[in-house]
Enzyme design. Structure first.
Site, PDB file in Angstrom:
ATOM      1  CE1 TYR A  56      48.620  14.242 -41.791  1.00  0.00           C
ATOM      2  CE2 TYR A  56      48.034  12.952 -39.872  1.00  0.00           C
ATOM      3  CZ  TYR A  56      48.962  13.342 -40.817  1.00  0.00           C
ATOM      4  OH  TYR A  56      50.234  12.817 -40.779  1.00  0.00           O
ATOM      5  CB  SER A 160      57.499  14.440 -38.186  1.00  0.00           C
ATOM      6  OG  SER A 160      57.106  13.656 -39.287  1.00  0.00           O
ATOM      7  CG  ASN A 161      58.867  14.005 -42.496  1.00  0.00           C
ATOM      8  OD1 ASN A 161      58.979  12.873 -42.943  1.00  0.00           O
ATOM      9  ND2 ASN A 161      57.688  14.548 -42.233  1.00  0.00           N
ATOM     10  N   GLY A 215      54.503   1.540 -48.064  1.00  0.00           N
ATOM     11  CA  GLY A 215      54.625   2.336 -49.280  1.00  0.00           C
ATOM     12  C   GLY A 215      55.348   1.625 -50.415  1.00  0.00           C
ATOM     13  N   GLY A 223      54.880   8.149 -54.660  1.00  0.00           N
ATOM     14  CA  GLY A 223      55.905   8.147 -55.696  1.00  0.00           C
ATOM     15  C   GLY A 223      56.779   6.922 -55.717  1.00  0.00           C
ATOM     16  CB  SER A 270      44.349   0.148 -43.246  1.00  0.00           C
ATOM     17  OG  SER A 270      43.151  -0.445 -43.686  1.00  0.00           O
TER      18      SER A 270
HETATM   19  N1  LIG Z   1      54.829  12.649 -40.673  1.00  0.00           N
HETATM   20  C1  LIG Z   1      54.495  12.663 -41.943  1.00  0.00           C
HETATM   21  O1  LIG Z   1      55.034  13.441 -42.746  1.00  0.00           O
HETATM   22  C2  LIG Z   1      53.441  11.709 -42.430  1.00  0.00           C
HETATM   23  C3  LIG Z   1      53.169  11.573 -43.797  1.00  0.00           C
HETATM   24  C4  LIG Z   1      52.178  10.671 -44.196  1.00  0.00           C
HETATM   25  C5  LIG Z   1      51.485   9.932 -43.252  1.00  0.00           C
HETATM   26  N2  LIG Z   1      51.747  10.097 -41.923  1.00  0.00           N
HETATM   27  C6  LIG Z   1      51.045   9.287 -40.890  1.00  0.00           C
HETATM   28  O2  LIG Z   1      51.171   7.933 -41.243  1.00  0.00           O
HETATM   29  C7  LIG Z   1      49.898   7.310 -41.265  1.00  0.00           C
HETATM   30  C8  LIG Z   1      49.922   6.166 -42.254  1.00  0.00           C
HETATM   31  O3  LIG Z   1      50.193   6.651 -43.545  1.00  0.00           O
HETATM   32  P1  LIG Z   1      49.393   6.159 -44.795  1.00  0.00           P
HETATM   33  O4  LIG Z   1      47.935   6.334 -44.496  1.00  0.00           O
HETATM   34  O5  LIG Z   1      49.904   6.807 -45.995  1.00  0.00           O
HETATM   35  O6  LIG Z   1      49.823   4.623 -44.893  1.00  0.00           O
HETATM   36  P2  LIG Z   1      49.145   3.221 -44.835  1.00  0.00           P
HETATM   37  O7  LIG Z   1      48.821   2.732 -43.494  1.00  0.00           O
HETATM   38  O8  LIG Z   1      50.127   2.400 -45.499  1.00  0.00           O
HETATM   39  O9  LIG Z   1      47.740   3.288 -45.653  1.00  0.00           O
HETATM   40  C9  LIG Z   1      47.566   4.042 -46.797  1.00  0.00           C
HETATM   41  C10 LIG Z   1      46.575   3.484 -47.791  1.00  0.00           C
HETATM   42  O10 LIG Z   1      46.929   2.156 -48.154  1.00  0.00           O
HETATM   43  C11 LIG Z   1      45.815   1.312 -48.092  1.00  0.00           C
HETATM   44  N3  LIG Z   1      46.266   0.075 -47.463  1.00  0.00           N
HETATM   45  C12 LIG Z   1      46.676  -0.082 -46.194  1.00  0.00           C
HETATM   46  N4  LIG Z   1      46.998  -1.360 -45.960  1.00  0.00           N
HETATM   47  C13 LIG Z   1      46.778  -2.010 -47.127  1.00  0.00           C
HETATM   48  C14 LIG Z   1      46.914  -3.370 -47.527  1.00  0.00           C
HETATM   49  N5  LIG Z   1      47.329  -4.285 -46.671  1.00  0.00           N
HETATM   50  N6  LIG Z   1      46.619  -3.682 -48.783  1.00  0.00           N
HETATM   51  C15 LIG Z   1      46.181  -2.773 -49.662  1.00  0.00           C
HETATM   52  N7  LIG Z   1      46.011  -1.472 -49.339  1.00  0.00           N
HETATM   53  C16 LIG Z   1      46.307  -1.108 -48.083  1.00  0.00           C
HETATM   54  C17 LIG Z   1      44.801   2.007 -47.238  1.00  0.00           C
HETATM   55  O11 LIG Z   1      43.505   1.755 -47.772  1.00  0.00           O
HETATM   56  P3  LIG Z   1      42.261   1.298 -46.852  1.00  0.00           P
HETATM   57  O12 LIG Z   1      41.991   2.437 -45.914  1.00  0.00           O
HETATM   58  O13 LIG Z   1      41.172   1.138 -47.855  1.00  0.00           O
HETATM   59  O14 LIG Z   1      42.599   0.027 -46.148  1.00  0.00           O
HETATM   60  C18 LIG Z   1      45.162   3.466 -47.301  1.00  0.00           C
HETATM   61  O15 LIG Z   1      44.394   4.129 -48.275  1.00  0.00           O
HETATM   62  C19 LIG Z   1      48.926   8.460 -41.558  1.00  0.00           C
HETATM   63  O16 LIG Z   1      47.610   8.187 -41.144  1.00  0.00           O
HETATM   64  C20 LIG Z   1      49.549   9.571 -40.766  1.00  0.00           C
HETATM   65  O17 LIG Z   1      49.158   9.463 -39.411  1.00  0.00           O
HETATM   66  C21 LIG Z   1      52.717  10.959 -41.503  1.00  0.00           C
END
Ligand SMILES: NC(=O)c1ccc[n+]([C@@H]2O[C@H](COP(=O)([O-])OP(=O)(O)OC[C@H]3O[C@@H](n4cnc5c(N)ncnc54)[C@H](OP(=O)(O)O)[C@@H]3O)[C@@H](O)[C@H]2O)c1
Length: 305
Positions: A56, A160-161, A215, A223, A270
């Site tokens: 990261y 993971s995965n 997602g 995607g 977020s």
């Molecule tokens: N193991 C793996 O392969 C893998 C892969 C990917 C991620 N991860 C882990 O999973 C965590 C979360 O993944 P992620 O960051 O992709 O997902 P996430 O928590 O869904 O957030 C991703 C993006 O969505 C926006 N967002 C979040 N909540 C929102 C809402 N309610 N409305 C509109 N936009 C919103 C955020 O923007 P803002 O910041 O502006 O709120 C951020 O840019 C990562 O930090 C990482 O630790 C692991």
């Protein structure tokens, strides 16, 4: 915040894990300050479990986290710190090397040493193998993990995965129980509901952790392949449920994940303080089986058979 034991670890983790993938932003001082505020907001809101990976921001996320730890003496002992390794980015260690997965002993041991150095801690609470190395030898990997455990560098392990068969293979060689399988789970990607991942988690007492839990619907990421008609159907159903539960659509989506009996732990990524706080509201929703299936039906475009 509600806390539950992670796997069989004895670690009492907040039901929402805070994901540190985006905390450095573009690494400007403004974005780093925003990331620190996000971390402090999460800690104050009761998140006690933080998810990292060595890749990261090229390690900068872990370094920024270390700054927050140093600013609050005693904080480290209150937190569960997870990090991951096993993905080698291209051109490392040599120019021209392809991006690959690497679970070889030297690579994993060096990776964990790097993680501990950047986080400025002695021991990782949990170390996850980030993505399955197609060339992994279960006996060798298990031996490497035991070496990291005996050296006091890692308390608990997870993956993971991983597919269920990859979990079984590694577990068959590893004397310690795997605690976590961190996979993508969201309204768009429900593979884990049907490919045996969540069944195996329930059966073996492994905690499923959902990355990218929103997602594909609350925003566009990773995607999204839903058609406009799919999105409209889901939005229509979410609108009804938002009215019923008096909350926001993304909180319904989190409640939908929380309803699963395998006890999915969503990772909240977020960096917006209001969202970090508001995610907790989904824990309070008395989300019904019928609404769970209504949303599934909207997603699938047809009733279950
Ligand atoms: N193991 C793996 O392969 C893998 C892969 C990917 C991620 N991860 C882990 O999973 C965590 C979360 O993944 P992620 O960051 O992709 O997902 P996430 O928590 O869904 O957030 C991703 C993006 O969505 C926006 N967002 C979040 N909540 C929102 C809402 N309610 N409305 C509109 N936009 C919103 C955020 O923007 P803002 O910041 O502006 O709120 C951020 O840019 C990562 O930090 C990482 O630790 C692991």
């Amino acid at each position: 915040m509600r806390n539950i034991q992670l796997g069989k670890s004895g670690l009492n983790s907040s039901r929402f894990i805070y994901g540190c993938m985006r905390i450095t932003g573009d690494n400007s001082s403004a974005d780093r300050a925003k990331g620190k505020l996000a971390l402090r907001t999460a800690i104050e809101a009761g998140y006690n479990h933080f998810d990292h990976a060595d890749i990261y921001a090229g390690g900068l996320s872990e370094s920024l986290f270390a700054e927050v730890l140093k600013e609050s003496p005693g904080l480290r002992e209150q937190l569960i710190i997870t990090s991951k390794a096993g993905i080698r980015i291209e051109d490392t260690p040599n120019p021209g090397d392809p991006k690959c997965y690497d679970f070889s002993r030297d690579y994993l041991v060096n990776s964990v040493d790097g993680i501990l150095k950047r986080l400025e801690i002695e021991t990782l609470d949990m170390f996850l193998l980030h993505r399955p190395d197609y060339l992994f030898n279960a006996a060798e990997v298990a031996d490497t993990l035991m070496q990291l455990h005996s050296a006091g560098k890692v308390k608990h392990f997870g993956v993971s995965n991983f597919t269920p068969s990859q979990v079984s293979l590694l577990q068959s060689a590893l004397p310690l129980p795997l605690m976590v399988n961190q996979v993508e789970i969201n309204i768009h990607n429900i593979n884990s509901f049907t490919d045996g991942t969540l069944d195996q988690c329930q059966q073996l007492g492994i905690t499923p952790v959902a990355w990218c839990p929103l997602g594909g619907v609350a925003y566009s990421a990773w995607g999204n392949t839903f058609s406009a008609a799919d999105e409209q159907r889901i939005e229509n159903e979410l609108t009804l449920q938002v009215e019923k539960y008096q909350c926001q659509s993304w909180q319904v989506i989190l409640a939908w994940l929380l309803k699963h009996p395998a006890q999915i732990f969503p990772i909240i990524g977020s960096t917006t303080p209001e969202r970090i706080l508001a995610a907790k509201h989904s824990l309070e929703l008395d989300y019904s089986r019928e609404d769970w299936y209504r949303l599934l039906e909207a997603r699938n475009g047809e009733p279950v058979p």
